[in-house]
Design a protein around this motif. Structure first.
Motif, mmCIF file in Angstrom:
data_model
loop_
_atom_site.group_PDB
_atom_site.id
_atom_site.type_symbol
_atom_site.label_atom_id
_atom_site.label_comp_id
_atom_site.label_asym_id
_atom_site.label_seq_id
_atom_site.Cartn_x
_atom_site.Cartn_y
_atom_site.Cartn_z
ATOM 1 N N LEU A 46 0.825 -1.204 0.000
ATOM 2 C CA LEU A 46 0.000 0.000 0.000
ATOM 3 C C LEU A 46 0.864 1.261 0.000
ATOM 4 O O LEU A 46 0.588 2.225 -0.727
ATOM 5 N N VAL A 47 1.932 1.256 0.790
ATOM 6 C CA VAL A 47 2.853 2.406 0.829
ATOM 7 C C VAL A 47 3.491 2.602 -0.543
ATOM 8 O O VAL A 47 3.575 3.729 -1.061
ATOM 9 N N ALA A 48 3.950 1.502 -1.152
ATOM 10 C CA ALA A 48 4.551 1.589 -2.486
ATOM 11 C C ALA A 48 3.553 2.125 -3.501
ATOM 12 O O ALA A 48 3.901 2.918 -4.382
ATOM 13 N N LEU A 49 2.294 1.706 -3.369
ATOM 14 C CA LEU A 49 1.257 2.141 -4.306
ATOM 15 C C LEU A 49 1.002 3.640 -4.178
ATOM 16 O O LEU A 49 0.859 4.350 -5.185
ATOM 17 N N LEU A 50 0.962 4.146 -2.951
ATOM 18 C CA LEU A 50 0.714 5.571 -2.739
ATOM 19 C C LEU A 50 1.871 6.425 -3.256
ATOM 20 O O LEU A 50 1.674 7.440 -3.924
ATOM 21 N N ILE A 51 3.084 5.998 -2.960
ATOM 22 C CA ILE A 51 4.254 6.777 -3.386
ATOM 23 C C ILE A 51 4.460 6.682 -4.901
ATOM 24 O O ILE A 51 4.989 7.601 -5.522
ATOM 25 N N SER A 52 4.013 5.585 -5.503
ATOM 26 C CA SER A 52 4.215 5.398 -6.941
ATOM 27 C C SER A 52 3.447 6.419 -7.773
ATOM 28 O O SER A 52 3.711 6.566 -8.969
ATOM 29 N N ALA A 53 2.508 7.126 -7.147
ATOM 30 C CA ALA A 53 1.815 8.199 -7.869
ATOM 31 C C ALA A 53 2.815 9.235 -8.380
ATOM 32 O O ALA A 53 2.616 9.847 -9.442
#
Length: 401
Positions: free
Chosen positions: A176-183
């Motif tokens: 989830l953290v990776a997904l948010l930062i990947s924005a």
């Protein structure tokens, strides 16, 4: 490099690191929890073994989807989509029932398989002159993510008061953290669309098959270690606790091994000597573990295997980029090498187990491992040459200047 290109490259590196850290935990976390999962769900040993083999099969089967997906939506969107799939799979596995555990494992395997294939293409596109170094960073993050997950998942379950559901569900948090930062990476994604590709020619290219077999055989040997090292160590008098620690240490040492690849690549004209040397070291590690004095030989062999197999995995991914003339070919070759390679790899642990059951000792499996190392040596001589495969965009065979 212009400011725009620099920003895009930084965004790609951030995405590569974040995704790499999230890709291994769903696999390495199962083994420490397997006994509790079997007890709670009433699963047989055979079914438990299937849970550890199924992800490897998924890595092979779903890898072939990646080149077409990246052509349709672009590299970054494919990788971010894989994070969404991975998040869903982790949560599904934690739901509890057997069908959710199996279905979630397939979903997780699909997301990881496509991401595995897409990331080398991203690296080749934004870092064409730094493929060994960026690939080493990627493999170190892969290894560390898996090692940390394997180490903390049992204590985490004890702290949360849950046998296995909550620890598996907690694996969704780093995703989830990776997904948010990947924005951030999506905002700075390359505007260039991937070229239409016709990767069929790769399947007729000997060099592509040499890279593929090298990828498959080094993965096979790695999964033999993952599946059987603790059992071999226990058969030689080591306690179960120490045998489990042995596997964790071997996985952690792989990170150091993978960092040697860019250093060696800078010093040598091609990768033949590196590949062949690693095949010899892997064979030596297995021999010392099975035949060397215990327990010293087991520890020494484990360190040798960790360094050599970490470097071999990093080299296999590096060869995909170095043997390709452009990022589109890299993605196509990555799909071929990892798809076919992981299907090859899945046969290793099963063959070792069957040979051990038939022979009643570890000498026959050791003989099989040494044969595989010999073939790996030969593939290294061929795949390590300073050549490139035919481009999937423009059909030509080139020699690296």
């Amino acid at each position: 490099m212009t400011d725009r290109k620099t920003t895009a490259a930084v965004a790609t590196l951030v995405l590569v690191v974040l995704v790499a850290l999230a890709l291994r935990p769903p696999f390495t976390a199962i083994a420490p929890l397997l006994d509790r999962i079997q007890q709670d769900l009433g699963l047989s040993t055979t079914f438990g073994g299937m849970l550890t083999t199924l992800p490897v099969v998924c890595l092979g089967v779903f890898a072939f989807l990646a080149p077409k997906l990246r052509q349709r939506v672009g590299d970054e969107k494919v990788v971010v989509g894989c994070l969404i799939v991975l998040l869903t799979g982790n949560l599904l596995r934690a739901a509890g029932p057997v069908w959710a555990l199996v279905g979630g494992t397939v979903v997780v395997g699909a997301g990881i398989a496509v991401a595995n294939v897409a990331l080398p293409g991203l690296i080749k596109r934004d870092f064409p002159s730094q493929v060994p170094m960026i690939t080493a960073i990627y493999t170190v993050c892969l290894t560390l993510g898996g090692a940390v997950a394997a180490s903390v998942v049992v204590p985490l379950g004890q702290a949360l008061g849950s046998a296995w559901q909550l620890p598996l569900g907690a694996l969704a948090l780093p995703v989830l953290v990776a997904l948010l930062i990947s924005a951030f990476a999506l905002r700075h994604a390359s505007a260039a669309r991937p070229e239409p590709i016709s990767p069929g020619g790769l399947w007729r290219a000997p060099l592509a098959w040499q890279v593929t077999v090298f990828m498959g055989l080094q993965s096979m040997l790695a999964y033999v270690v993952f599946g059987w090292l603790p059992t071999i160590a226990q058969s030689r008098g080591m306690s179960p606790g120490l045998a489990g620690l042995l596997l964790g240490i071997q996985a952690a040492i792989q990170a150091a091994g993978s960092m040697t690849v860019p250093v060696l690549c800078r010093r040598l004209r091609d990768q033949r000597l590196i590949a062949c040397g690693l095949a010899v070291l892997i064979a030596t590690g297995f021999v010392v573990i099975v035949l060397g004095p215990a327990p010293a030989g087991i520890w020494i062999g484990t360190v040798v295997l960790g360094l050599a197999q970490g470097a071999a995995f990093g080299l296999a991914l590096t060869l995909i980029g170095l043997r390709s003339p452009d990022s589109d070919t890299t993605a196509a070759l990555s799909g071929m090498a990892q798809g076919t390679g992981y299907l090859i790899a899945g046969t290793g642990p099963l063959a070792v187990g069957l040979l051990h059951d038939l022979a009643g000792n570890w000498l026959a499996p050791l003989g099989l491992v040494l044969v595989v190392c010999a073939v790996l040596f030969c593939m290294g001589l061929l795949a390590g040459r300073r050549l490139q495969v035919e481009s999937v965009v423009r059909a030509e065979l080139t020699t690296v200047p």
